[in-house]
Enzyme design. Structure first.
Site, mmCIF file in Angstrom:
data_model
loop_
_atom_site.group_PDB
_atom_site.id
_atom_site.type_symbol
_atom_site.label_atom_id
_atom_site.label_comp_id
_atom_site.label_asym_id
_atom_site.label_seq_id
_atom_site.Cartn_x
_atom_site.Cartn_y
_atom_site.Cartn_z
ATOM 1 N N GLY A 51 0.815 -1.199 0.000
ATOM 2 C CA GLY A 51 0.000 0.000 0.000
ATOM 3 C C GLY A 51 0.852 1.253 0.000
ATOM 4 N N CYS A 52 0.280 2.339 0.463
ATOM 5 C CA CYS A 52 0.972 3.626 0.467
ATOM 6 C C CYS A 52 2.333 3.532 1.146
ATOM 7 C CB CYS A 52 0.098 4.664 1.180
ATOM 8 S SG CYS A 52 0.915 6.251 1.421
ATOM 9 N N PHE A 53 3.370 4.011 0.465
ATOM 10 C CA PHE A 53 4.712 3.888 1.043
ATOM 11 C C PHE A 53 4.944 4.792 2.242
ATOM 12 C CE2 PHE A 53 6.245 6.303 -3.052
ATOM 13 C CZ PHE A 53 5.516 7.428 -2.703
ATOM 14 N N TRP A 54 4.078 5.785 2.457
ATOM 15 C CA TRP A 54 4.224 6.620 3.655
ATOM 16 C C TRP A 54 4.146 5.765 4.920
ATOM 17 C CZ3 TRP A 54 -0.016 10.718 2.123
ATOM 18 C CH2 TRP A 54 0.464 11.499 1.053
ATOM 19 N N TYR A 196 -4.864 11.821 6.425
ATOM 20 C CA TYR A 196 -4.561 10.493 5.873
ATOM 21 C C TYR A 196 -3.585 9.769 6.783
ATOM 22 C CZ TYR A 196 -3.186 6.810 2.639
ATOM 23 O OH TYR A 196 -2.935 5.580 2.082
#
Length: 223
Positions: A51-54, A196
């Site tokens: 998923g989101c790399f953050w 987010y």
């Protein structure tokens, strides 16, 4: 800099509220197939997409034995990768995190256990509100040993029914990692009040602290 994810933030958060951003599961077992800790300090690389790399970077940079992390892109067929390119879903890259770790401090199998604990490996091309092949679950192996350990661990988790559904995580050779833009690096650290981050990524850090207290370390940015 404004990202595509932030432009769609109201929609993202609405979907997140309905679908959740992380998987609910029992604490998963340690990898039965693993390598022992090395006798001497060194550096090895592991690359994960979940998923989101953050959020992935926010987790792994807080793990003892991890020396460095980089948000980026892997698994694509294009000769280069940028955020604008990858978000078109035409390059086949996945948002990923490169983890440089000391094999005398933490094993590859333990990194895998953390990886599977902080995302849902059973949703195809999706993590919570983020949909597309760039958000797929994947392990980009550096050698045959990593492939062997990762494949065996997925079989172990499926056999133990660690998740409600079958794991769909890809285990494929690393095709070439491309660093993400500078504004993506340590994004969760620098933007802790971003909705987010608060909804989708902070819970991942809390999972790490709760399920792996002996491996958790505070992180304040690259030195």
């Amino acid at each position: 800099m404004t990202t595509h994810r932030n432009l769609l933030l109201p929609l993202v958060l609405a979907i997140a509220a309905a679908t959740g951003c992380s998987s609910a599961h029992a604490i998963i077992p340690a990898a039965a197939t693993d390598t022992p800790l090395a006798a001497h300090s060194g550096k090895q690389v592991a690359i994960f997409a979940g998923g989101c790399f953050w959020g992935q970077q926010a987790v792994f940079e807080r793990v003892k034995g991890v020396l460095d992390t980089t948000a980026g892109y892997d698994g694509g067929s294009a000769a280069t990768a940028t955020y604008d390119q990858v978000t078109t879903e035409t390059t086949q890259h996945a948002e990923s995190v490169k983890v440089v770790f000391d094999p005398s401090k933490i094993s590859y199998g333990t990194l895998l256990r953390i990886f599977f604990s902080v995302h849902d490996p059973t949703t195809l091309n999706r993590q919570g509100p983020d949909v597309g092949t760039s958000y797929r679950s994947a392990i980009f192996t550096q050698n045959d040993e990593q492939r062997r350990i990762a494949t065996a661990y997925i079989a172990q988790l499926n056999a133990a029914k660690a998740f409600p559904h079958t794991i769909v995580t890809e285990v494929v050779p690393d095709k070439g990692f491309y660093d993400a833009e500078s504004y993506h690096q340590d994004y969760a650290l620098h933007n802790p009040n971003n909705p987010y981050i608060m909804v989708c990524d902070r819970p991942k850090i809390e999972t790490l602290k709760k399920e792996f207290p002996s491996l958790y370390k505070e992180y304040s940015g690259k030195k």
